[in-house]
Design an enzyme around this catalytic site. Structure first.
Site: not given
Length: 170
Positions: A17, A29
């Site tokens: 990401s 995350y």
């Protein structure tokens, strides 16, 4: 699988990401995405002598369940209702509300063009000379990636200006 990939001079494509390049939120995350980036870098260097190419796809924000504003706000609301009163007093209701507003803003701008990610994956898998990294999405290419190259003091300032401030700091 790695012995087979080495033998075939194959290819590894990992999806991380843009949050693996720039920490844009708290929690696990971003850390997990930094881990994917680091693992991929290490694997790429280890596999290079065997002719194995390792690529990383770094999507920005795309419309998925992970970026569903309604689901995120429901989760945030549940968490906020469960935190101890001391934490609620420390951060304050205004912090929570601004956090939800930022979620709405960020997540509502998520791209619906998932083909940008799948196209990057396809190119990484099939190109004769694949890129090491693929940024997918206008936000990744034009905002988050350039922001990640700025000096830390500037990046921190810009992110802190956007983020809510706790009600009490000392």
């Amino acid at each position: 699988m790695l012995p087979l990939i080495r033998r075939a001079c194959g290819r590894v494509v990992n999806v991380a990401s843009i949050a693996g390049r720039l920490t844009i939120c708290g929690g696990g995350y971003c850390m997990s995405k930094y881990g994917v980036e680091s693992f991929s870098d290490s694997l790429r260097r280890e596999m290079k002598p065997f002719g194995v190419k390792v690529c990383i796809v770094e999507p920005g924000f795309f419309s998925t369940q992970v970026t569903d504003a309604k689901l995120m706000k429901e989760c945030t609301n549940k968490l906020w209702s469960r935190v101890p009163d001391e934490i609620r007093r420390t951060y304050g209701q205004q912090y929570y509300e601004k956090h939800c507003d930022i979620l709405d803003l960020l997540l509502s701008s998520s791209s619906t063009k998932l083909s940008l990610v799948s196209d990057a994956i396809e190119h990484a898998l099939t190109a004769v000379h694949p890129k090491t990294r693929y940024s997918a999405g206008w936000d990744a290419k034009l905002f988050y990636l350039p922001l990640s190259y700025l000096p830390t003091v500037i990046t921190d300032f810009l992110i802190c200006v956007i983020n809510p401030k706790p009600a009490r700091t000392a």
